[in-house]
Design a protein around this motif. Structure first.
Motif, PDB file in Angstrom:
ATOM      1  N   LYS A  50       0.839  -1.201   0.000  1.00 55.21           N
ATOM      2  CA  LYS A  50       0.000   0.000   0.000  1.00 55.21           C
ATOM      3  C   LYS A  50       0.873   1.251   0.000  1.00 55.21           C
ATOM      4  O   LYS A  50       1.656   1.471   0.920  1.00 55.21           O
ATOM      5  CB  LYS A  50      -0.915  -0.008   1.228  1.00 55.21           C
ATOM      6  CG  LYS A  50      -1.904  -1.175   1.222  1.00 55.21           C
ATOM      7  CD  LYS A  50      -2.721  -1.205   2.492  1.00 55.21           C
ATOM      8  CE  LYS A  50      -3.697  -2.378   2.493  1.00 55.21           C
ATOM      9  NZ  LYS A  50      -4.462  -2.489   3.759  1.00 55.21           N
ATOM     10  N   HIS A  52       0.150   4.371   0.431  1.00 54.69           N
ATOM     11  CA  HIS A  52      -0.065   5.356   1.504  1.00 54.69           C
ATOM     12  C   HIS A  52       0.711   4.955   2.762  1.00 54.69           C
ATOM     13  O   HIS A  52       1.196   5.809   3.509  1.00 54.69           O
ATOM     14  CB  HIS A  52      -1.558   5.524   1.807  1.00 54.69           C
ATOM     15  CG  HIS A  52      -2.206   4.338   2.450  1.00 54.69           C
ATOM     16  ND1 HIS A  52      -2.189   4.123   3.815  1.00 54.69           N
ATOM     17  CD2 HIS A  52      -2.889   3.294   1.917  1.00 54.69           C
ATOM     18  CE1 HIS A  52      -2.832   2.993   4.097  1.00 54.69           C
ATOM     19  NE2 HIS A  52      -3.262   2.472   2.963  1.00 54.69           N
ATOM     20  N   ARG A  55       4.380   5.753   2.129  1.00 53.49           N
ATOM     21  CA  ARG A  55       4.588   7.195   2.242  1.00 53.49           C
ATOM     22  C   ARG A  55       4.674   7.630   3.703  1.00 53.49           C
ATOM     23  O   ARG A  55       5.534   8.431   4.078  1.00 53.49           O
ATOM     24  CB  ARG A  55       3.438   7.925   1.533  1.00 53.49           C
ATOM     25  CG  ARG A  55       3.643   9.427   1.387  1.00 53.49           C
ATOM     26  CD  ARG A  55       2.478  10.062   0.652  1.00 53.49           C
ATOM     27  NE  ARG A  55       2.814  11.396   0.177  1.00 53.49           N
ATOM     28  CZ  ARG A  55       1.958  12.199  -0.447  1.00 53.49           C
ATOM     29  NH1 ARG A  55       0.716  11.794  -0.696  1.00 53.49           N
ATOM     30  NH2 ARG A  55       2.348  13.404  -0.851  1.00 53.49           N
ATOM     31  N   GLU A  56       3.805   7.064   4.524  1.00 51.56           N
ATOM     32  CA  GLU A  56       3.821   7.407   5.945  1.00 51.56           C
ATOM     33  C   GLU A  56       5.116   6.954   6.607  1.00 51.56           C
ATOM     34  O   GLU A  56       5.684   7.665   7.444  1.00 51.56           O
ATOM     35  CB  GLU A  56       2.624   6.770   6.650  1.00 51.56           C
ATOM     36  CG  GLU A  56       2.507   7.177   8.109  1.00 51.56           C
ATOM     37  CD  GLU A  56       1.308   6.548   8.804  1.00 51.56           C
ATOM     38  OE1 GLU A  56       1.211   6.676  10.037  1.00 51.56           O
ATOM     39  OE2 GLU A  56       0.481   5.908   8.119  1.00 51.56           O
TER      40      GLU A  56
END
Length: 336
Positions: A50, A52, A55-56
């Motif tokens: 994933k 996202h 990115r986190e």
């Protein structure tokens, strides 16, 4: 940290205090300082993951002062996808911070079909660095590694290729990974003659896997080269996950390639003893395992993977207690 611009688009702004708590160590006798803990993108950054979450993790890492992101041409899956995803996230979040980052890539394992997509030939390395830079959208990487020794290609060919990659401005420094002590010393001699900055050897190293102590660390010290340790948690054995046995959803229960039930079962007693020691130190076993590595004088940085930003934060807390008494070291040595 995130802010919204006038159009409502969320932009990343790095935490202003990011350099205040991270510890930085020199790589051998070079001018480079690396964060004590670096982020590896071997897992959790491929097309199957994933974005996202990836990115986190990257944002959290940089906010914690982790400036070193470690990639390779074949990280994914599929091959190349970790670099491609990193390139997209770099463009979105980290481009303004390029000069604060130390980005690595490597080549040496199977990457594309045919005789030129593996090992250590000049043909392979030159093609690989160009492909990696294109995937990441970078003009250069900070360090480019030969990922493993090639038994059939002359070492001089591989080292000259690394030197030319630096001279072409595609990498600032070079490194090697998974080389034995004799090969490492020979590579260092060649690179010194070529006047190329060889600053790091990336090696598997943990409390349970101390092969580097049989000559490699001495070879690195003798040549002014730092060590960056990967697999510091021995594929999860040096975590609290296995203290009470093998959970059904664990790597060992599923007999993953790098860890099987027999391996864990044979170390369960040691895992329990080490976990008890970590608890007395006010740490989780994983944190103590990372701290122990950072106590080794040749180790410049410990390379950790993370499946979440929370896990990364937990690993960085290892820096809260890096001191070991002689008694603690004796217990660790007895259980390694």
């Amino acid at each position: 940290m995130e802010i919204n611009d006038k159009s409502g688009v969320t932009n990343y702004v790095a935490h202003s205090e990011r350099y205040n708590t991270m510890k930085y160590n020199r790589c051998g006798k070079s001018g480079v300082l690396l964060p004590a803990i670096s982020l590896g993108l071997w897992h959790n950054f491929g097309f199957v993951d994933k974005q996202h979450n990836a990115r986190e993790i990257l944002r959290t890492a940089f906010d914690l002062g982790i400036t070193h992101f470690d990639l390779a041409n074949n990280y994914g899956p599929p091959y190349g996808s970790a670099e491609e995803n990193f390139g997209m996230l770099f463009k979105k979040d980290f481009k303004p911070y390029r000069d604060e980052l130390f980005i690595a890539s490597k080549a040496g394992y199977d990457m594309w079909p045919g005789p030129y997509g593996n090992w250590g030939s000049r043909k392979y390395l030159m093609a690989s660095i160009d492909q990696s830079l294109e995937r990441m959208g970078l003009d250069y990487v900070d360090i480019f590694y030969h990922h493993r020794p090639d038994p059939d290609t002359p070492l001089e060919e591989t080292m000259v290729a690394l030197a030319d990659i630096v001279r072409q401005g595609k990498a600032l420094y070079v490194g090697i990974s998974n080389y034995q002590p004799k090969e490492t010393a020979e590579a260092a001699a060649l690179l010194k003659e070529l006047r190329v900055p060889f600053i790091l050897h990336q090696a598997r190293y943990s409390i349970f896997d101390r092969w580097v102590e049989d000559g490699l660390l001495d070879a690195l010290d003798n040549n002014g080269v730092g060590c960056i340790a990967f697999s510091p948690l021995a594929q999860g054995m040096l975590t609290n996950k296995y203290v009470n046995g093998i959970p059904d959803d664990s790597r060992a229960a599923k007999n993953f390639t790098y860890l099987d039930k027999e391996q864990v079962e044979s170390n369960l007693g040691k895992i329990k003893n080490l976990a008890a020691l970590a608890d007395k130190r006010g740490q989780k076993l994983s944190q103590m395992a990372i701290a122990w590595l950072l106590n080794r004088p040749t180790v410049s940085s410990v390379l950790v993977g993370a499946s979440s930003s929370g896990q990364l934060r937990e690993n960085v807390k290892a820096l809260d207690n890096l001191e070991f008494s002689k008694e603690e070291m004796d217990i660790i040595n007895a259980n390694s």
